[in-house]
Design an enzyme around this catalytic site. Structure first.
Site, mmCIF file in Angstrom:
data_model
loop_
_atom_site.group_PDB
_atom_site.id
_atom_site.type_symbol
_atom_site.label_atom_id
_atom_site.label_comp_id
_atom_site.label_asym_id
_atom_site.label_seq_id
_atom_site.Cartn_x
_atom_site.Cartn_y
_atom_site.Cartn_z
ATOM 1 N N LYS A 15 0.833 -1.217 0.000
ATOM 2 C CA LYS A 15 0.000 0.000 0.000
ATOM 3 C C LYS A 15 0.865 1.264 0.000
ATOM 4 C CE LYS A 15 -1.852 -1.065 3.997
ATOM 5 N NZ LYS A 15 -1.062 -2.263 4.339
ATOM 6 N N ARG A 90 -9.092 1.107 9.375
ATOM 7 C CA ARG A 90 -8.651 -0.247 9.704
ATOM 8 C C ARG A 90 -9.652 -0.966 10.602
ATOM 9 N NH1 ARG A 90 -2.602 0.620 8.993
ATOM 10 N NH2 ARG A 90 -1.648 -1.230 9.860
ATOM 11 N N ARG A 124 12.032 -5.359 4.150
ATOM 12 C CA ARG A 124 11.755 -3.937 3.908
ATOM 13 C C ARG A 124 12.812 -3.058 4.567
ATOM 14 N NH1 ARG A 124 6.059 -1.495 5.235
ATOM 15 N NH2 ARG A 124 6.388 -2.523 7.231
ATOM 16 N N ARG A 157 12.279 -1.044 10.108
ATOM 17 C CA ARG A 157 11.275 -0.626 11.093
ATOM 18 C C ARG A 157 11.277 -1.568 12.286
ATOM 19 N NH1 ARG A 157 5.655 0.590 8.051
ATOM 20 N NH2 ARG A 157 4.860 -0.676 9.750
ATOM 21 N N ARG A 168 0.739 -8.328 13.919
ATOM 22 C CA ARG A 168 0.075 -7.380 13.005
ATOM 23 C C ARG A 168 -0.846 -8.117 12.030
ATOM 24 N NH1 ARG A 168 5.160 -4.718 10.678
ATOM 25 N NH2 ARG A 168 3.748 -3.714 9.201
HETATM 26 P P1 AP5 Z 1 4.922 -1.587 1.722
HETATM 27 O O1 AP5 Z 1 4.492 -0.790 0.542
HETATM 28 O O2 AP5 Z 1 5.745 -0.930 2.762
HETATM 29 O O3 AP5 Z 1 3.644 -2.337 2.357
HETATM 30 P P2 AP5 Z 1 2.431 -1.749 3.183
HETATM 31 O O4 AP5 Z 1 1.202 -2.414 2.657
HETATM 32 O O5 AP5 Z 1 2.443 -0.256 3.193
HETATM 33 O O6 AP5 Z 1 2.777 -2.364 4.594
HETATM 34 P P3 AP5 Z 1 2.946 -1.719 6.053
HETATM 35 O O7 AP5 Z 1 3.656 -2.750 6.874
HETATM 36 O O8 AP5 Z 1 3.542 -0.354 6.030
HETATM 37 O O9 AP5 Z 1 1.486 -1.649 6.483
HETATM 38 P P4 AP5 Z 1 0.970 -1.717 7.865
HETATM 39 O O10 AP5 Z 1 -0.435 -1.479 7.489
HETATM 40 O O11 AP5 Z 1 1.199 -2.875 8.709
HETATM 41 O O12 AP5 Z 1 1.816 -0.614 8.657
HETATM 42 P P5 AP5 Z 1 1.481 0.884 8.993
HETATM 43 O O13 AP5 Z 1 2.724 1.645 8.852
HETATM 44 O O14 AP5 Z 1 0.261 1.336 8.292
HETATM 45 O O15 AP5 Z 1 5.690 -2.891 1.162
HETATM 46 C C1 AP5 Z 1 6.261 -3.833 2.043
HETATM 47 C C2 AP5 Z 1 7.578 -4.344 1.450
HETATM 48 O O16 AP5 Z 1 7.305 -5.068 0.235
HETATM 49 C C3 AP5 Z 1 8.550 -3.210 1.049
HETATM 50 O O17 AP5 Z 1 9.852 -3.629 1.307
HETATM 51 C C4 AP5 Z 1 8.318 -3.051 -0.467
HETATM 52 O O18 AP5 Z 1 9.499 -2.593 -1.115
HETATM 53 C C5 AP5 Z 1 7.954 -4.470 -0.883
HETATM 54 N N1 AP5 Z 1 6.989 -4.493 -1.964
HETATM 55 C C6 AP5 Z 1 5.975 -3.610 -2.199
HETATM 56 N N2 AP5 Z 1 5.268 -3.987 -3.284
HETATM 57 C C7 AP5 Z 1 5.840 -5.140 -3.735
HETATM 58 C C8 AP5 Z 1 5.548 -6.013 -4.826
HETATM 59 N N3 AP5 Z 1 4.523 -5.764 -5.654
HETATM 60 N N4 AP5 Z 1 6.332 -7.118 -4.992
HETATM 61 C C9 AP5 Z 1 7.360 -7.360 -4.138
HETATM 62 N N5 AP5 Z 1 7.707 -6.563 -3.090
HETATM 63 C C10 AP5 Z 1 6.934 -5.468 -2.891
HETATM 64 O O19 AP5 Z 1 1.075 0.751 10.547
HETATM 65 C C11 AP5 Z 1 2.035 0.496 11.564
HETATM 66 C C12 AP5 Z 1 1.330 0.475 12.890
HETATM 67 O O20 AP5 Z 1 0.721 1.753 13.152
HETATM 68 C C13 AP5 Z 1 0.186 -0.516 13.030
HETATM 69 O O21 AP5 Z 1 0.651 -1.810 13.414
HETATM 70 C C14 AP5 Z 1 -0.665 0.134 14.126
HETATM 71 O O22 AP5 Z 1 -0.107 -0.078 15.408
HETATM 72 C C15 AP5 Z 1 -0.544 1.608 13.799
HETATM 73 N N6 AP5 Z 1 -1.595 2.083 12.881
HETATM 74 C C16 AP5 Z 1 -1.426 2.568 11.622
HETATM 75 N N7 AP5 Z 1 -2.594 2.907 11.080
HETATM 76 C C17 AP5 Z 1 -3.539 2.636 12.024
HETATM 77 C C18 AP5 Z 1 -4.956 2.741 12.046
HETATM 78 N N8 AP5 Z 1 -5.642 3.213 10.996
HETATM 79 N N9 AP5 Z 1 -5.596 2.362 13.172
HETATM 80 C C19 AP5 Z 1 -4.939 1.901 14.255
HETATM 81 N N10 AP5 Z 1 -3.599 1.749 14.293
HETATM 82 C C20 AP5 Z 1 -2.904 2.116 13.179
#
Ligand code: AP5
Length: 215
Positions: A15, A90, A124, A157, A168
């Site tokens: 994403k 979420r 990542r 991270r 997660r």
């Molecule tokens: P990446 O693009 O970073 O994936 P992502 O879907 O953004 O994954 P995240 O881990 O960032 O999502 P998340 O939802 O767990 O974390 P967030 O920061 O929102 O890609 C991942 C890897 O794959 C990268 O290395 C990339 O290069 C590679 N890649 C990408 N596309 C690819 C492809 N097509 N093929 C191969 N490789 C690929 O949240 C973190 C924390 O914050 C949560 O755990 C929670 O505690 C809190 N939080 C955030 N938002 C909320 C919310 N709305 N409500 C409550 N808590 C929240």
């Protein structure tokens, strides 16, 4: 006239990678609740201190905290031309709060096999300065460990450790996956094959976004 989009999917689905690139190309603000929360943590703000406890455990931060943050962010001037919400909503409560605030044009669900997620997250690397995201194998920077965009040293991270990743994924299944049906029932869900290489995912998404009517 603007498009207000949501990127929905499990941790590691891609994403953030897509929202950052597509936001830049289509002139849409990229709003990542994960990035906003990590900034609060880095600033040691009261909100950041509260959120850190949950983030370190791989659990969702309470709805009220995140909703407040998103409401403030989407009212900033750069969002008037449209935005991509990455990682929000979420929970059903967050989705309802968003609806009360704004009209969502379209939700893109990143469909990817669970087996790919742990490998994507463990490899990542992110830039602490400009937020660019890489993967040691799938999306490597030109020079190992260095950000292509700003030259900073890339970091892993804290919550990409294996046990936190597993937590997660459990949180996603328990609290977020329900939103797929929620948005499908409203007729605004589009599934994207997020297992494909990043350039192909980007191409499909841009084509689909261009078809979303501006409102
Ligand atoms: P990446 O693009 O970073 O994936 P992502 O879907 O953004 O994954 P995240 O881990 O960032 O999502 P998340 O939802 O767990 O974390 P967030 O920061 O929102 O890609 C991942 C890897 O794959 C990268 O290395 C990339 O290069 C590679 N890649 C990408 N596309 C690819 C492809 N097509 N093929 C191969 N490789 C690929 O949240 C973190 C924390 O914050 C949560 O755990 C929670 O505690 C809190 N939080 C955030 N938002 C909320 C919310 N709305 N409500 C409550 N808590 C929240």
């Amino acid at each position: 006239m603007s498009r207000r989009l949501v990127f929905l999917g499990p941790p590691g689905a891609g994403k953030g990678t897509q929202a950052q690139a597509i936001g830049r190309k289509l002139g849409l603000a990229h709003i990542s609740t994960g990035d906003l929360l990590r900034k609060e943590v880095a600033d040691c703000s009261p909100l950041g201190r509260e959120a850190k406890v949950f983030m370190d455990r791989g659990e969702l931060v309470p709805d009220a905290v995140v909703v407040r943050m998103v409401k403030a962010r989407i009212s900033e001037p750069d969002c008037a031309a449209g935005f991509i919400l990455d990682g929000f909503p979420r929970t059903r409560a967050q989705a309802i709060a968003l609806e009360a605030e704004t009209h969502v044009s379209r939700v893109f669900f990143f469909d990817v096999a669970d087996s790919a997620l742990v490998k994507r997250l463990s490899g990542r690397r992110s830039c602490p300065r400009c937020g660019a995201s890489y993967h040691v194998e799938f999306v490597p920077p030109k020079k190992a460990g260095i950000c292509d965009l700003c030259g900073s040293t890339l970091v892993q991270r804290d919550d990409d450790k294996e046990e936190t990743v597993m937590r997660r994924l459990v949180e996603y299944t328990a609290k977020t996956a329900d939103l797929i049906g929620y948005y499908r029932d409203r007729g605004i869900l589009t599934s994207v094959d997020a297992f494909a290489p990043p350039e192909q995912v980007e191409h499909s998404l841009i084509a689909a976004i261009r078809k979303v009517p501006e409102a």
